[in-house]
Design a protein around this motif. Structure first.
Motif, PDB file in Angstrom:
ATOM      1  N   LEU A 146      10.436   9.432  -1.513  1.00 50.98           N
ATOM      2  CA  LEU A 146      11.421   8.578  -1.327  1.00 50.98           C
ATOM      3  C   LEU A 146      12.768   9.480  -2.481  1.00 50.98           C
ATOM      4  O   LEU A 146      11.868  10.267  -3.622  1.00 50.98           O
ATOM      5  N   PRO A 147      13.624   9.738  -2.000  1.00 47.49           N
ATOM      6  CA  PRO A 147      14.213  10.163  -3.430  1.00 47.49           C
ATOM      7  C   PRO A 147      14.858   9.368  -4.280  1.00 47.49           C
ATOM      8  O   PRO A 147      14.636   9.551  -5.746  1.00 47.49           O
ATOM      9  N   GLU A 148      14.241   7.777  -4.247  1.00 50.01           N
ATOM     10  CA  GLU A 148      13.812   6.902  -5.139  1.00 50.01           C
ATOM     11  C   GLU A 148      13.181   6.215  -4.473  1.00 50.01           C
ATOM     12  O   GLU A 148      13.443   5.661  -3.607  1.00 50.01           O
ATOM     13  N   VAL A 149      12.200   5.622  -5.173  1.00 52.18           N
ATOM     14  CA  VAL A 149      11.227   4.311  -4.871  1.00 52.18           C
ATOM     15  C   VAL A 149      12.211   3.059  -5.443  1.00 52.18           C
ATOM     16  O   VAL A 149      12.604   2.471  -6.105  1.00 52.18           O
ATOM     17  N   SER A 150      12.234   2.230  -3.845  1.00 49.07           N
ATOM     18  CA  SER A 150      12.157   1.515  -3.681  1.00 49.07           C
ATOM     19  C   SER A 150      12.969   0.529  -2.293  1.00 49.07           C
ATOM     20  O   SER A 150      12.299   1.479  -1.205  1.00 49.07           O
ATOM     21  N   VAL A 151      12.641  -1.027  -2.303  1.00 47.66           N
ATOM     22  CA  VAL A 151      12.536  -1.399  -0.792  1.00 47.66           C
ATOM     23  C   VAL A 151      13.606  -0.855  -0.284  1.00 47.66           C
ATOM     24  O   VAL A 151      12.428  -0.597   0.880  1.00 47.66           O
ATOM     25  N   GLU A 152      14.181  -0.536   0.088  1.00 47.36           N
ATOM     26  CA  GLU A 152      15.087  -0.174   1.385  1.00 47.36           C
ATOM     27  C   GLU A 152      14.481   1.420   1.296  1.00 47.36           C
ATOM     28  O   GLU A 152      14.425   1.476   3.025  1.00 47.36           O
ATOM     29  N   ASN A 153      14.598   2.486   0.735  1.00 47.34           N
ATOM     30  CA  ASN A 153      13.983   3.654   0.801  1.00 47.34           C
ATOM     31  C   ASN A 153      12.650   3.519   1.886  1.00 47.34           C
ATOM     32  O   ASN A 153      12.503   3.824   2.544  1.00 47.34           O
ATOM     33  N   ALA A 154      11.694   2.484   0.561  1.00 47.43           N
ATOM     34  CA  ALA A 154      10.018   2.813   1.311  1.00 47.43           C
ATOM     35  C   ALA A 154      10.325   2.060   2.762  1.00 47.43           C
ATOM     36  O   ALA A 154       9.803   3.032   3.401  1.00 47.43           O
ATOM     37  N   GLU A 165      11.514   4.408   5.280  1.00 49.31           N
ATOM     38  CA  GLU A 165      10.240   5.344   5.631  1.00 49.31           C
ATOM     39  C   GLU A 165       8.742   5.369   5.918  1.00 49.31           C
ATOM     40  O   GLU A 165       8.592   6.075   7.089  1.00 49.31           O
ATOM     41  N   VAL A 166       8.732   4.239   6.367  1.00 48.42           N
ATOM     42  CA  VAL A 166       7.084   3.282   6.364  1.00 48.42           C
ATOM     43  C   VAL A 166       7.794   3.277   8.285  1.00 48.42           C
ATOM     44  O   VAL A 166       7.105   4.090   9.216  1.00 48.42           O
ATOM     45  N   LEU A 167       8.620   2.900   8.642  1.00 51.02           N
ATOM     46  CA  LEU A 167       9.587   3.218   9.633  1.00 51.02           C
ATOM     47  C   LEU A 167       9.725   4.222  10.817  1.00 51.02           C
ATOM     48  O   LEU A 167       9.712   4.156  11.889  1.00 51.02           O
ATOM     49  N   ASN A 194       1.078  -1.184  -0.429  1.00 51.00           N
ATOM     50  CA  ASN A 194      -0.322  -0.038   0.289  1.00 51.00           C
ATOM     51  C   ASN A 194       0.571   1.578  -0.045  1.00 51.00           C
ATOM     52  O   ASN A 194       0.561   2.274  -0.199  1.00 51.00           O
ATOM     53  N   TYR A 195       2.037   1.039   0.164  1.00 47.87           N
ATOM     54  CA  TYR A 195       3.064   2.052   0.408  1.00 47.87           C
ATOM     55  C   TYR A 195       3.818   2.571  -1.245  1.00 47.87           C
ATOM     56  O   TYR A 195       3.227   3.789  -1.033  1.00 47.87           O
ATOM     57  N   ILE A 196       4.296   1.554  -1.072  1.00 50.61           N
ATOM     58  CA  ILE A 196       4.954   2.073  -2.462  1.00 50.61           C
ATOM     59  C   ILE A 196       3.603   1.539  -4.059  1.00 50.61           C
ATOM     60  O   ILE A 196       4.534   2.300  -4.672  1.00 50.61           O
ATOM     61  N   SER A 197       2.729   1.363  -3.577  1.00 49.60           N
ATOM     62  CA  SER A 197       1.609   1.862  -4.497  1.00 49.60           C
ATOM     63  C   SER A 197       0.644   3.308  -4.625  1.00 49.60           C
ATOM     64  O   SER A 197       0.305   3.825  -5.507  1.00 49.60           O
ATOM     65  N   ASP A 198       0.982   4.095  -3.164  1.00 53.48           N
ATOM     66  CA  ASP A 198       0.682   5.133  -2.757  1.00 53.48           C
ATOM     67  C   ASP A 198       1.027   6.566  -3.456  1.00 53.48           C
ATOM     68  O   ASP A 198       3.075   6.826  -2.530  1.00 53.48           O
TER      69      ASP A 198
END
Length: 383
Positions: free
Chosen positions: A216-224, A227-229, A205-209
């Motif tokens: 995010l500086p760049e959409v990646s799992v690590e950055n996401a 940011e979630v945490l 739900n986050y990386i589709s929002d």
């Protein structure tokens, strides 16, 4: 009961009996089978609680402190388990609690659960940290009832975006979880070194929002994940945030995690539409009051003005009867369907639901009632 009705009931029982012969029966059976199939990390994440797991145990022992006193010779041949919530007609007073990251139990995760819930006519509350997007889950459920559970974000605009997406996708209520201002102290997860959230299992739900991704500086799992945490734990959350949420959705808002009657009164003052009495299944504060013990005082405080639901510790049809008799309008289950999901995917969830609903029907009848709305404290005694 007519002969035709007796035959139908007999055939239905036979079908359920044949199906369950190949599946676990009790909650304990499902749990044991899930333990055999899942790695230690995922199993303990689902099954475990916080601290010494006192709250986890108390949620169950609280039900044993109440006994049903059945009424006899009442003609219970015309039974109905249906209820109404927020203008919606529901087949049963049972719902699926929001459980995140369900792909740790089964590859299809929430999609398998959604299919089973829709087929059973059981509303599903979809978690913010689901492994599939809220839109994908909605599409899977079709016209079936579904609510969206919101984990508050320190970035309010992300919250607003999430609830607007849920409303557009056909969700009919928002459930704000308020007992996760910090993460519970979960010894099992520490021992296993396991955190599915840190592994990125609840990002859909986050990386589709669009709002979240714009941060995010760049959409990646690590950055996401980072940011979630940064955003998902929110010690500043207050009643004023309810007002902000109300400004961004026209859907009913329920607050999940209420255990004190004074908080129930404040919820009423703030215009909350419903309360879910919950201690997060014993996963947050260890040593907390059980939900069943907290329920009567909250029901009294609310005095019928808004619905009161209950989760944490519900395992059997008799448990549901006890909760409803003490004033709950409906109950939610979590671990039971998650163990079903782990064991047999969609079929496992469907089997757990079918068994629980049939057991509820039997329990209602044997208590001397025709409708769940007839259940009240007069059929209970405190042991």
């Amino acid at each position: 009961m007519t002969e035709a009705e007796k035959t139908k009931e007999s055939l239905q029982f036979t079908r359920v009996n044949k199906e369950t012969q190949a599946m676990p029966i009790s909650f304990e059976d499902w749990e044991e089978k899930a333990r055999e199939l899942l790695p230690g990390g995922p199993f303990d994440y689902i099954a475990g609680g916080s601290g010494a797991e006192e709250t986890l145990a108390t949620n169950r022992s609280a039900f044993a402190k109440w006994a049903i006193v059945p009424r006899m010779l009442r003609d219970v041949s015309q039974r109905s388990l249906g209820i109404e919530l927020f203008g919606q007609q529901l087949k049963t007073p049972v719902m699926l609690a929001p459980v995140g990251m369900q792909a740790i139990a089964h590859p299809e995760g929430e999609l398998a659960t959604a299919k089973a819930a829709a087929a059973a006519g059981v509303p599903m509350v979809v978690s913010t940290v689901s492994a599939h997007t809220l839109e994908q889950i909605a599409e899977t459920m079709g016209d079936a009832h579904r609510w969206f559970q919101l984990y508050w974000s320190n970035d309010r605009e992300v919250c607003a975006s999430m609830v607007k997406r849920a409303e557009a996708a056909g969700y009919s209520a928002i459930v704000l979880t308020v007992d996760t201002v910090m993460l519970g102290w979960k010894r099992r997860d520490f021992r296993n070194g396991y955190s599915p959230l840190r592994e990125g299992r609840g990002l859909a739900n986050y990386i589709s929002d669009p709002v979240f991704c714009s941060r995010l500086p760049e959409v990646s799992v690590e950055n996401a994940v980072e940011e979630v945490l940064r955003n998902i734990y929110h010690p500043t959350l207050s009643w004023a945030d309810i007002d902000y949420l109300r400004q961004h959705t026209s859907l009913p808002i329920l607050v999940k995690g209420i255990l004190h009657p004074d908080d129930a009164r404040i919820a009423l003052e703030r215009g909350v539409d419903g309360i879910i009495v919950s201690n997060h299944g014993g996963r947050q504060l260890d040593g907390a009051i059980s939900t069943l013990d907290a329920l009567p005082a909250i029901v009294e405080a609310v005095d019928g003005r808004i619905p009161v639901l209950l989760d944490s510790g519900v395992r059997t049809g008799s448990d549901v009867v006890k909760a409803l008799a003490l004033g709950a309008n409906a109950v939610l289950i979590g671990r039971p369907f998650m163990f079903g999901l782990a064991v047999a995917g969609e079929r496992g969830v469907a089997n757990v639901l079918e068994t629980l609903i049939h057991e509820l029907d039997v329990s209602v009848a044997l208590s001397g009632s025709n409708r769940v709305s007839d259940l009240n404290r007069s059929i209970l005694v405190r042991l």
